[in-house]
Design an enzyme around this catalytic site. Structure first.
Site, PDB file in Angstrom:
ATOM      1  CB  THR A  81     -34.485  39.387   2.520  1.00 57.42           C
ATOM      2  OG1 THR A  81     -33.469  38.394   2.291  1.00 57.42           O
ATOM      3  CG2 THR A  81     -34.475  39.804   3.976  1.00 57.42           C
ATOM      4  CG  HIS A  82     -34.620  35.968  -2.230  1.00 53.36           C
ATOM      5  ND1 HIS A  82     -33.779  35.732  -1.168  1.00 53.36           N
ATOM      6  CD2 HIS A  82     -33.852  35.847  -3.353  1.00 53.36           C
ATOM      7  CE1 HIS A  82     -32.570  35.470  -1.628  1.00 53.36           C
ATOM      8  NE2 HIS A  82     -32.584  35.538  -2.944  1.00 53.36           N
ATOM      9  CE1 TYR A 104     -25.031  31.440   3.134  1.00 51.24           C
ATOM     10  CE2 TYR A 104     -25.750  32.749   5.022  1.00 51.24           C
ATOM     11  CZ  TYR A 104     -24.787  32.446   4.079  1.00 51.24           C
ATOM     12  OH  TYR A 104     -23.598  33.119   4.069  1.00 51.24           O
ATOM     13  N   GLY A 105     -30.943  28.345   3.112  1.00 51.44           N
ATOM     14  CA  GLY A 105     -32.148  27.708   3.646  1.00 51.44           C
ATOM     15  C   GLY A 105     -32.105  26.203   3.736  1.00 51.44           C
ATOM     16  CB  CYS A 133     -29.938  36.214   5.734  1.00 43.73           C
ATOM     17  SG  CYS A 133     -30.106  34.451   5.383  1.00 43.73           S
ATOM     18  CG  ASN A 134     -36.302  36.082   7.231  1.00 42.61           C
ATOM     19  OD1 ASN A 134     -37.079  36.342   8.141  1.00 42.61           O
ATOM     20  ND2 ASN A 134     -36.187  36.862   6.167  1.00 42.61           N
ATOM     21  CB  THR A 135     -31.650  31.039   6.714  1.00 39.86           C
ATOM     22  OG1 THR A 135     -32.738  30.769   5.836  1.00 39.86           O
ATOM     23  CG2 THR A 135     -31.029  29.730   7.161  1.00 39.86           C
TER      24      THR A 135
END
Length: 279
Positions: free
Chosen positions: A193-194, A50-51, A81-83
């Site tokens: 989160t990875h 998504y980034g 998911c941060n994005t």
């Protein structure tokens, strides 16, 4: 939209989603911290990452996934998911009548409390860094902090290829982190989160003086607190055969299953592929 508590049941599952496998770090923390809860996880493995995508695209994907998770009558949804948290949270919250939690705010709160010299680093995808979402929340919490963002796009494919401890990952991490070391940050937010999956490498390179903040851990803690305040924590462990943890993906279920079992030591028995475009 206001929260409709009548739609929530204590024994209902928690929905969690991510662009791929990174959100499993959040799932792992939820399992550890609130083990009585059932979890429905969706990883958008067909459309990862998504980034590098636009806000409009990430928001559309997130809305589809929320509609899918709602078919399980989940009592809350965690955007792991941060994005997606950076791009879609405002709209998701507006549209939802159950609580939705992202991973950005919990990590930002802890970083603001932790820093001693006011220099906070954030490593994340290009989209999360470009959104300045962490800087925004950190400055709302403490106007004195200075936030330094660094996009680290290669970490995601390295993690998804299983190169968690590898000379290649080591070398790329040193290159990415060099400028953050030079400006003397004392707190580093793992803004994807990875990234907790290579935490040992990042910690070794940054050194003992830098505190690493893991938003996955902090999000699970905030989720537990929220459910407790709403009197929505499950009171009894799910029984055997009750599908305590269910995993769904948009592609490559077998590859996801192998990776998930290497991260979560609970014996994930299956992962099912679904056509998320139908939602």
């Amino acid at each position: 939209m206001e929260i409709n508590k009548e739609l929530m049941r204590r024994d209902a599952p928690i929905g969690v989603f991510d662009s791929g496998v990174g959100g499993l770090t959040v799932v792992r923390e939820i399992m550890r911290q609130i083990p009585n809860e059932r979890i429905i996880y969706f990883g958008d493995t067909a459309r990862v990452p998504y980034g590098s995508k636009s806000q409009e695209t990430v928001t559309r994907f997130s809305e589809q996934i929320v509609r899918f998770l709602r078919t399980f009558q989940v009592k809350t949804i965690v955007v792991a998911c941060n994005t997606a948290s950076a791009y879609a949270m405002d709209i998701l919250e507006e549209e939802s009548d159950i609580p939705i939690i992202g991973v950005v705010k919990p990590g930002a709160r802890v970083a603001a409390q932790t820093t001693r010299n006011g220099r906070i680093g954030v490593i994340a995808t290009e989209a999360t860094i470009g959104s300045h979402i962490y800087a925004k929340f950190l400055r709302e919490l403490n106007r004195e902090v200075t936030v330094y963002g660094k996009a680290c796009p290669l970490f995601v494919p390295l993690v998804e290829e299983g190169l968690l401890v590898d000379p290649v990952t080591d070398e790329i991490a040193r290159r990415y982190l060099a400028e953050l070391i030079d400006i003397d940050i004392d707190t580093l937010i793992l803004g994807c989160t990875h990234y907790p999956l290579i935490r040992s490498t990042l910690s070794r390179i940054m050194g003992e003086r830098v505190t690493l903040v893991n938003p996955a851990y902090e999000t699970a803690r905030e989720l537990k607190e929220l459910l407790g305040q709403m009197d929505m924590l499950s009171q009894t462990p799910p029984g055997l055969g009750s599908n305590c943890y269910q995993f769904y993906v948009s592609d490559k279920a077998e590859k996801f299953l192998r990776f998930a079992n290497s991260i979560i030591k609970y014996g994930i028995l299956s992962a099912k592929a679904v056509n998320i475009e139908e939602y």
